[in-house]
Every structure is written in structure tokens, then in C-alpha cells.
Design a protein around this motif. Structure first.
Motif, PDB file in Angstrom:
ATOM      1  N   ALA A 144      -1.485   6.271 -12.392  1.00 11.96           N
ATOM      2  CA  ALA A 144      -1.471   6.954 -11.098  1.00 11.96           C
ATOM      3  C   ALA A 144      -2.809   6.760 -10.378  1.00 11.96           C
ATOM      4  O   ALA A 144      -2.851   6.551  -9.167  1.00 11.96           O
ATOM      5  CB  ALA A 144      -1.187   8.440 -11.289  1.00 11.96           C
ATOM      6  N   ARG A 145      -3.866   6.788 -11.154  1.00 16.73           N
ATOM      7  CA  ARG A 145      -5.196   6.617 -10.578  1.00 16.73           C
ATOM      8  C   ARG A 145      -5.370   5.221  -9.977  1.00 16.73           C
ATOM      9  O   ARG A 145      -5.886   5.064  -8.879  1.00 16.73           O
ATOM     10  CB  ARG A 145      -6.233   6.847 -11.682  1.00 16.73           C
TER      11      ARG A 145
ATOM     12  N   ILE B  76      -6.020  -2.759  -0.358  1.00 17.92           N
ATOM     13  CA  ILE B  76      -5.222  -3.909  -0.785  1.00 17.92           C
ATOM     14  C   ILE B  76      -5.861  -5.190  -0.251  1.00 17.92           C
ATOM     15  O   ILE B  76      -6.047  -6.174  -0.983  1.00 17.92           O
ATOM     16  CB  ILE B  76      -3.768  -3.793  -0.258  1.00 17.92           C
TER      17      ILE B  76
ATOM     18  N   ALA C 286       0.834  -1.200   0.000  1.00 14.87           N
ATOM     19  CA  ALA C 286       0.000   0.000   0.000  1.00 14.87           C
ATOM     20  C   ALA C 286       0.874   1.258   0.000  1.00 14.87           C
ATOM     21  O   ALA C 286       0.577   2.237  -0.691  1.00 14.87           O
ATOM     22  CB  ALA C 286      -0.928  -0.001   1.209  1.00 14.87           C
TER      23      ALA C 286
ATOM     24  N   LEU D  90       3.207   5.916  -5.681  1.00 13.43           N
ATOM     25  CA  LEU D  90       3.056   5.975  -7.141  1.00 13.43           C
ATOM     26  C   LEU D  90       1.711   6.584  -7.547  1.00 13.43           C
ATOM     27  O   LEU D  90       1.409   6.683  -8.732  1.00 13.43           O
ATOM     28  CB  LEU D  90       3.194   4.573  -7.731  1.00 13.43           C
ATOM     29  N   GLY D  91       0.939   6.997  -6.558  1.00 14.25           N
ATOM     30  CA  GLY D  91      -0.417   7.461  -6.826  1.00 14.25           C
ATOM     31  C   GLY D  91      -0.549   8.911  -7.245  1.00 14.25           C
ATOM     32  O   GLY D  91      -1.538   9.560  -6.932  1.00 14.25           O
TER      33      GLY D  91
ATOM     34  N   LEU E 163      -5.007   1.822  -4.890  1.00 15.53           N
ATOM     35  CA  LEU E 163      -4.392   0.713  -4.150  1.00 15.53           C
ATOM     36  C   LEU E 163      -3.531   1.206  -2.995  1.00 15.53           C
ATOM     37  O   LEU E 163      -2.926   0.410  -2.284  1.00 15.53           O
ATOM     38  CB  LEU E 163      -3.552  -0.143  -5.094  1.00 15.53           C
ATOM     39  N   GLY E 164      -3.511   2.499  -2.797  1.00 15.17           N
ATOM     40  CA  GLY E 164      -2.619   3.093  -1.820  1.00 15.17           C
ATOM     41  C   GLY E 164      -3.120   3.116  -0.389  1.00 15.17           C
ATOM     42  O   GLY E 164      -2.817   4.037   0.361  1.00 15.17           O
ATOM     43  N   HIS E 165      -3.879   2.118  -0.024  1.00 17.69           N
ATOM     44  CA  HIS E 165      -4.326   1.999   1.372  1.00 17.69           C
ATOM     45  C   HIS E 165      -4.450   0.522   1.727  1.00 17.69           C
ATOM     46  O   HIS E 165      -5.030  -0.243   0.964  1.00 17.69           O
ATOM     47  CB  HIS E 165      -5.670   2.709   1.565  1.00 17.69           C
ATOM     48  N   PRO E 166      -3.910   0.136   2.895  1.00 14.85           N
ATOM     49  CA  PRO E 166      -3.907  -1.278   3.260  1.00 14.85           C
ATOM     50  C   PRO E 166      -5.300  -1.911   3.273  1.00 14.85           C
ATOM     51  O   PRO E 166      -5.431  -3.088   2.926  1.00 14.85           O
ATOM     52  CB  PRO E 166      -3.269  -1.295   4.654  1.00 14.85           C
TER      53      PRO E 166
ATOM     54  N   ALA F 119      -2.885   3.271  -9.012  1.00 14.51           N
ATOM     55  CA  ALA F 119      -1.953   3.175  -7.885  1.00 14.51           C
ATOM     56  C   ALA F 119      -2.533   3.850  -6.650  1.00 14.51           C
ATOM     57  O   ALA F 119      -2.456   3.320  -5.541  1.00 14.51           O
ATOM     58  CB  ALA F 119      -0.612   3.806  -8.258  1.00 14.51           C
ATOM     59  N   LYS F 120      -3.147   4.988  -6.882  1.00 12.38           N
ATOM     60  CA  LYS F 120      -3.742   5.719  -5.763  1.00 12.38           C
ATOM     61  C   LYS F 120      -4.847   4.899  -5.098  1.00 12.38           C
ATOM     62  O   LYS F 120      -4.956   4.847  -3.876  1.00 12.38           O
ATOM     63  CB  LYS F 120      -4.300   7.051  -6.259  1.00 12.38           C
TER      64      LYS F 120
ATOM     65  N   ALA G 217       2.285   1.707  -3.435  1.00 12.80           N
ATOM     66  CA  ALA G 217       1.211   2.132  -4.334  1.00 12.80           C
ATOM     67  C   ALA G 217       0.861   3.598  -4.110  1.00 12.80           C
ATOM     68  O   ALA G 217       0.684   4.362  -5.062  1.00 12.80           O
ATOM     69  CB  ALA G 217      -0.025   1.253  -4.132  1.00 12.80           C
ATOM     70  N   LYS G 218       0.809   3.969  -2.859  1.00 11.97           N
ATOM     71  CA  LYS G 218       0.490   5.353  -2.540  1.00 11.97           C
ATOM     72  C   LYS G 218       1.541   6.303  -3.105  1.00 11.97           C
ATOM     73  O   LYS G 218       1.216   7.360  -3.645  1.00 11.97           O
ATOM     74  CB  LYS G 218       0.403   5.509  -1.017  1.00 11.97           C
TER      75      LYS G 218
END
Lengths: 111, 111
Positions: free
Chosen positions: B14-15, B26, A14, A20-21, B20-23, B17-18, A17-18
Motif C-alpha cells: 500500500a505504501r 509516475i 496513477a 491501491l494506496g 505511485l499514486g500521482h501522475p 502504491a500510494k 495506484a492511488k
DNA sequence: ATTATTTATCGTATCTTTGCGATGAATTTT
DNA sequence: AAAATTCATCGCAAAGATACGATAAATAAT
């Protein structure tokens, strides 16, 4: 609430990913991947944002461990942190490839 | 400012990835990938957060196009949006694999 | 009809992100 | 010594993310 916390792997993925977000940070990583020369100033010229904002994005990528900077005054040479990058690559591979990207399988909503 | 905007591919990656940017998110994606039955309530039991918060995370994944929900009152059946997921998979593959994950290459800071 | 179940949404609080200009630090150039 | 270059950091503002409890909506069960 089955579990109190997320696993380390999940947290790490996560986190990557963040980092890269944001399109600016994707652009930076792509840029860094394409050259052996990678000074901060060059990166700024690639991006439609102010210098201070670029610096912040670089800091976030650095904090996430995806890049590293080496001071060569007055410039700063940035590059990908290979070790962590490879680990990120592996985590995403596991996540997408093994777990989810089995194109032969039917999805749960596909009849 | 070389370019006014980022490319569509960059924005899209980026969208994803964003999203997915939180546990929690995920964990949701991993969970959805492992079953053919995937009701909202089951997901909530896997997460250490309140029901309303889970609903918000599901909404974000839905907005990013990674999942979709089908109402089967009183429950809601969630599942991965295969088309978009496969595209995300491909974008990440390109990004990591082709562009950055060439393990045979030396990084720019490695001598 | 009333109650229970399931999920989304609202309202709210707090924290984080994103962005900018201005300034500072460390040099190099003039 | 003074000016220019390069980059990080500060201070600020606006917007977004994260979390919660309470409530609404839509049914199913009693």
C-alpha cells in the motif's frame, strides 16, 4: 514545464495506484481475488475498521473501476472488474517490467 | 474486526502504491528509468509544476524508498533505489500476477 | 566580494482522505 | 405491523496531500 499535462496512460496508472494506496483496499482486493462468493458483510469482518469506513473504501475502488457491486438485497455482492483490472495489471506490468524492472541493467547510481 | 492490523506485506504494498499514486511521481519514475544521468533540474523541466512542488514529490518518493539522491553540488543526482524497487516490483507481481491476474479464471461475477 | 545556480525547506492556502457514529433505504424475518 | 438485517450516505472532525511563492543553504562563477 515541458508539457502542459500528463499522458492518459500516466494519469490512469496513477489513478489505479492511488486506489491501491491503502492497506484496507489492498486487503479487499486480495480477499475478492480469493473467492467466488464476496458479499460486503464478509469483507467487513476481515477489516479492523467500521462498517461505514469499509463502505467508503469500496466506493473508492468502485470509482477507480477496480471492482463492481451487484445488489442482491439485502446484501451486496462485490467482485473484481475484470476488464479494468486486467488493464491495470498491464499498465503496472509495462511500468515495472519493461521500463524499470530490468534486473540485468545497472542502475544509474550503481558503479 | 477479524484482525487488529494489516500484514507488513500489505502495508508495504500500500505504501508503494500510494507513492505511485500521482501522475507527477509516475512521470518521475519513468524518467529516472530511462537515463543514467538524472539530475533534479532535468526532472523539473519534464513536469508542469513549480520547482518546490517537484522537490516535494521527490521527497515522497525518497521517503517511500523508491529513489535516492546523491548531492553533487550544486546539483543533486537522483536515481532509483534498486533494492526497494525490485521489492516493489515483486510485491506488485505477487499481487497482480499470482493473486488476481489469472486471466484463465472466471471472475466471481462472470457467469 | 558579489552574483548566479541549484535544490530543499518554510509558510500558507486549499482540497482530499480517513475515520467515526448516526441515520436512511430497502428488504426480510418475526 | 414491527423488528431485524444489510449497506450507503450524511455530517462531522482530524489529518494528510497538493500546490505555490519566498527564502535559505551551499556552492560555483564572475
Amino acid at each position: 514545464m515541458a508539457q502542459k499535462d500528463y499522458s492518459i496512460k500516466t494519469e490512469t496508472l496513477a489513478r489505479f495506484a492511488k486506489a491501491l494506496g491503502h492497506p484496507a483496499r489492498i486487503t479487499i482486493m486480495k480477499y475478492l481475488a480469493q473467492r467466488t462468493e464476496c458479499y460486503c458483510g464478509d469483507i467487513q469482518e476481515e477489516l479492523p475498521i467500521a462498517q461505514s469506513t469499509v463502505s467508503q473504501h469500496l466506493k473508492e475502488l468502485k470509482d477507480a473501476g477496480l471492482i463492481q457491486g451487484e445488489i442482491q438485497t439485502p446484501k451486496v455482492r462485490y467482485c473484481i472488474n475484470r476488464e479494468n483490472w486486467d488493464y491495470a495489471c498491464q499498465l503496472f506490468d509495462d511500468f515495472f517490467g519493461t521500463q524499470l524492472c530490468n534486473k540485468g541493467d545497472k542502475g544509474c547510481c550503481e558503479s
